[in-house]
Design a protein around this motif. Sequence first.
Motif, PDB file in Angstrom:
ATOM      1  N   ASP A   1       0.832  -1.204   0.000  1.00  0.00           N
ATOM      2  CA  ASP A   1       0.000   0.000   0.000  1.00  0.00           C
ATOM      3  C   ASP A   1       0.867   1.255   0.000  1.00  0.00           C
ATOM      4  OD1 ASP A   1      -2.561   1.534   0.508  1.00  0.00           O
ATOM      5  OD2 ASP A   1      -1.504   1.979   2.376  1.00  0.00           O
ATOM      6  N   LEU A   2       1.940   1.254   0.780  1.00  0.00           N
ATOM      7  CA  LEU A   2       2.832   2.409   0.852  1.00  0.00           C
ATOM      8  C   LEU A   2       3.572   2.625  -0.466  1.00  0.00           C
ATOM      9  CD1 LEU A   2       4.288   4.621   2.563  1.00  0.00           C
ATOM     10  CD2 LEU A   2       6.002   2.890   3.080  1.00  0.00           C
ATOM     11  N   VAL A   3       4.151   1.570  -1.021  1.00  0.00           N
ATOM     12  CA  VAL A   3       4.909   1.690  -2.267  1.00  0.00           C
ATOM     13  C   VAL A   3       3.984   2.112  -3.407  1.00  0.00           C
ATOM     14  CG1 VAL A   3       6.323   0.443  -3.936  1.00  0.00           C
ATOM     15  CG2 VAL A   3       6.627   0.016  -1.511  1.00  0.00           C
ATOM     16  N   PHE A   4       2.786   1.524  -3.451  1.00  0.00           N
ATOM     17  CA  PHE A   4       1.818   1.913  -4.474  1.00  0.00           C
ATOM     18  C   PHE A   4       1.462   3.391  -4.354  1.00  0.00           C
ATOM     19  CE2 PHE A   4      -2.577   2.808  -5.565  1.00  0.00           C
ATOM     20  CZ  PHE A   4      -2.648   2.380  -6.882  1.00  0.00           C
ATOM     21  N   GLY A   5       1.207   3.853  -3.131  1.00  0.00           N
ATOM     22  CA  GLY A   5       0.819   5.243  -2.922  1.00  0.00           C
ATOM     23  C   GLY A   5       1.868   6.221  -3.410  1.00  0.00           C
ATOM     24  N   ASN A   6       3.139   5.912  -3.170  1.00  0.00           N
ATOM     25  CA  ASN A   6       4.210   6.799  -3.629  1.00  0.00           C
ATOM     26  C   ASN A   6       4.328   6.806  -5.146  1.00  0.00           C
ATOM     27  OD1 ASN A   6       6.169   7.958  -1.326  1.00  0.00           O
ATOM     28  ND2 ASN A   6       5.250   6.067  -0.616  1.00  0.00           N
ATOM     29  N   ALA A   7       4.190   5.634  -5.773  1.00  0.00           N
ATOM     30  CA  ALA A   7       4.243   5.570  -7.230  1.00  0.00           C
ATOM     31  C   ALA A   7       3.033   6.270  -7.848  1.00  0.00           C
ATOM     32  CB  ALA A   7       4.301   4.114  -7.684  1.00  0.00           C
ATOM     33  N   PHE A   8       1.892   6.153  -7.198  1.00  0.00           N
ATOM     34  CA  PHE A   8       0.658   6.758  -7.699  1.00  0.00           C
ATOM     35  C   PHE A   8       0.739   8.282  -7.693  1.00  0.00           C
ATOM     36  CE2 PHE A   8      -3.592   8.479  -6.930  1.00  0.00           C
ATOM     37  CZ  PHE A   8      -4.307   7.922  -7.976  1.00  0.00           C
ATOM     38  N   LEU A   9       1.344   8.848  -6.659  1.00  0.00           N
ATOM     39  CA  LEU A   9       1.415  10.305  -6.537  1.00  0.00           C
ATOM     40  C   LEU A   9       2.465  10.933  -7.446  1.00  0.00           C
ATOM     41  CD1 LEU A   9       1.009  10.942  -2.695  1.00  0.00           C
ATOM     42  CD2 LEU A   9      -0.701  11.156  -4.501  1.00  0.00           C
ATOM     43  N   CYS A  10       3.424  10.135  -7.903  1.00  0.00           N
ATOM     44  CA  CYS A  10       4.484  10.681  -8.747  1.00  0.00           C
ATOM     45  C   CYS A  10       3.931  10.898 -10.161  1.00  0.00           C
ATOM     46  CB  CYS A  10       5.673   9.731  -8.785  1.00  0.00           C
ATOM     47  SG  CYS A  10       7.095  10.413  -9.660  1.00  0.00           S
ATOM     48  N   PRO A  11       3.870  12.139 -10.637  1.00  0.00           N
ATOM     49  CA  PRO A  11       3.221  12.410 -11.926  1.00  0.00           C
ATOM     50  C   PRO A  11       3.976  11.860 -13.128  1.00  0.00           C
ATOM     51  CG  PRO A  11       4.283  14.388 -11.080  1.00  0.00           C
ATOM     52  CD  PRO A  11       4.372  13.365  -9.994  1.00  0.00           C
ATOM     53  N   HIS A  12       5.261  11.583 -12.971  1.00  0.00           N
ATOM     54  CA  HIS A  12       6.062  11.147 -14.115  1.00  0.00           C
ATOM     55  C   HIS A  12       6.421   9.669 -14.057  1.00  0.00           C
ATOM     56  CE1 HIS A  12       6.379  15.375 -15.037  1.00  0.00           C
ATOM     57  NE2 HIS A  12       6.944  15.609 -13.878  1.00  0.00           N
ATOM     58  N   ARG A  13       5.810   8.908 -13.157  1.00  0.00           N
ATOM     59  CA  ARG A  13       6.158   7.490 -13.044  1.00  0.00           C
ATOM     60  C   ARG A  13       4.939   6.577 -13.150  1.00  0.00           C
ATOM     61  NH1 ARG A  13      10.958   5.896 -11.951  1.00  0.00           N
ATOM     62  NH2 ARG A  13      10.163   4.351 -13.407  1.00  0.00           N
ATOM     63  N   LYS A  14       4.010   6.931 -14.020  1.00  0.00           N
ATOM     64  CA  LYS A  14       2.872   6.055 -14.276  1.00  0.00           C
ATOM     65  C   LYS A  14       3.317   4.730 -14.875  1.00  0.00           C
ATOM     66  CE  LYS A  14      -0.756   9.503 -14.979  1.00  0.00           C
ATOM     67  NZ  LYS A  14      -1.777  10.023 -15.935  1.00  0.00           N
ATOM     68  N   ASP A  15       4.518   4.735 -15.476  1.00  0.00           N
ATOM     69  CA  ASP A  15       5.008   3.529 -16.134  1.00  0.00           C
ATOM     70  C   ASP A  15       5.286   2.409 -15.138  1.00  0.00           C
ATOM     71  OD1 ASP A  15       7.072   5.413 -15.323  1.00  0.00           O
ATOM     72  OD2 ASP A  15       8.502   3.914 -16.047  1.00  0.00           O
ATOM     73  N   LEU A  16       5.390   2.730 -13.851  1.00  0.00           N
ATOM     74  CA  LEU A  16       5.637   1.695 -12.844  1.00  0.00           C
ATOM     75  C   LEU A  16       4.394   0.853 -12.571  1.00  0.00           C
ATOM     76  CD1 LEU A  16       7.754   3.615 -10.166  1.00  0.00           C
ATOM     77  CD2 LEU A  16       8.570   1.894 -11.774  1.00  0.00           C
ATOM     78  N   LEU A  17       3.226   1.460 -12.721  1.00  0.00           N
ATOM     79  CA  LEU A  17       1.984   0.809 -12.322  1.00  0.00           C
ATOM     80  C   LEU A  17       1.367   0.008 -13.464  1.00  0.00           C
ATOM     81  CD1 LEU A  17       0.416   3.778 -10.324  1.00  0.00           C
ATOM     82  CD2 LEU A  17       1.656   1.804  -9.415  1.00  0.00           C
ATOM     83  N   ASN A  18       0.684  -1.064 -13.083  1.00  0.00           N
ATOM     84  CA  ASN A  18      -0.031  -1.883 -14.040  1.00  0.00           C
ATOM     85  C   ASN A  18      -1.369  -1.208 -14.359  1.00  0.00           C
ATOM     86  OD1 ASN A  18      -1.293  -3.831 -15.537  1.00  0.00           O
ATOM     87  ND2 ASN A  18      -1.287  -5.401 -13.950  1.00  0.00           N
ATOM     88  N   PRO A  19      -1.580  -0.763 -15.604  1.00  0.00           N
ATOM     89  CA  PRO A  19      -2.828  -0.041 -15.923  1.00  0.00           C
ATOM     90  C   PRO A  19      -4.068  -0.893 -15.750  1.00  0.00           C
ATOM     91  CG  PRO A  19      -1.588  -0.576 -17.927  1.00  0.00           C
ATOM     92  CD  PRO A  19      -0.688  -0.898 -16.764  1.00  0.00           C
ATOM     93  N   ALA A  20      -3.898  -2.232 -15.664  1.00  0.00           N
ATOM     94  CA  ALA A  20      -5.050  -3.118 -15.488  1.00  0.00           C
ATOM     95  C   ALA A  20      -5.381  -3.363 -14.017  1.00  0.00           C
ATOM     96  CB  ALA A  20      -4.786  -4.458 -16.191  1.00  0.00           C
ATOM     97  N   PHE A  21      -4.605  -2.782 -13.105  1.00  0.00           N
ATOM     98  CA  PHE A  21      -4.853  -3.010 -11.677  1.00  0.00           C
ATOM     99  C   PHE A  21      -6.188  -2.400 -11.282  1.00  0.00           C
ATOM    100  CE2 PHE A  21      -4.024  -1.446  -7.205  1.00  0.00           C
ATOM    101  CZ  PHE A  21      -4.302  -2.668  -6.615  1.00  0.00           C
ATOM    102  N   GLU A  22      -7.016  -3.173 -10.601  1.00  0.00           N
ATOM    103  CA  GLU A  22      -8.369  -2.736 -10.245  1.00  0.00           C
ATOM    104  C   GLU A  22      -8.389  -1.646  -9.182  1.00  0.00           C
ATOM    105  OE1 GLU A  22     -10.981  -5.952  -9.320  1.00  0.00           O
ATOM    106  OE2 GLU A  22     -10.231  -7.226 -10.933  1.00  0.00           O
ATOM    107  N   GLY A  23      -7.257  -1.420  -8.525  1.00  0.00           N
ATOM    108  CA  GLY A  23      -7.214  -0.391  -7.501  1.00  0.00           C
ATOM    109  C   GLY A  23      -6.992   1.006  -8.038  1.00  0.00           C
TER     110      GLY A  23
END
Length: 226
Positions: free
Chosen positions: A127-149
Amino acid sequence: MMEGNGVSLTRILRSSKLSLIQFFSKMKKWADMVNLSLEFRERVEQLERNFEVSTVIFKKFEPIFLDMFQNLHEDQPRRGRKQRRLPCSVTDAFSFCWTLFVYTKGNFRMIGDDLVNSYHLLLCCLDLVFGNAFLCPHRKDLLNPAFEGLPDGFSSTNFKPPEQPPCIIKKLCDLHDGLVVEAKGIKEHYWKPYIKRLFERKVSKDRNKQIKIITERVESDRKCLK
């Protein structure tokens, strides 16, 4: 009061070239041979339970991580003289999340050998690591766009992240068989106060110092878990 000779288990395993599983097997035989005290035997048994819990958690960790983030197996380093290494790759996020989990789990001995509580502690790390990646405007590439969250419109160029990171504990519990009440209890009473203390001590701000402190602690564990 300090007990023992101050030699870390990691150094013992490295010097003897034993895996942790081999160590436990030989340790039990040695304990019977020299008739060790009950207290010492209980400590060894607790250490073994901690390792068994970590083994189970590690097997659950990768599929959950891949559900939230990009495929780390495709995260190959870019080569070229003019290309700089990214500040944080998917592999970095994977290693950091697992290392933070092991480090935090070792701080709470009362839940270290409890599978359910340790699993919910892992969800707090994610949850913590996801939250930091989510807030970073230039690092959307880290997240899976298919993630339901992820919220609706996350892939849009006009999407603006909120000021505070979202809590996805409930979503992780729904997707990966967690208990929401238990997970939120671990987050409020164990996870958040501990992370706050790390920042107050400026431990988590100094990345190099942090890695140096915890690398030895998890190095042998990860080799055995894999």
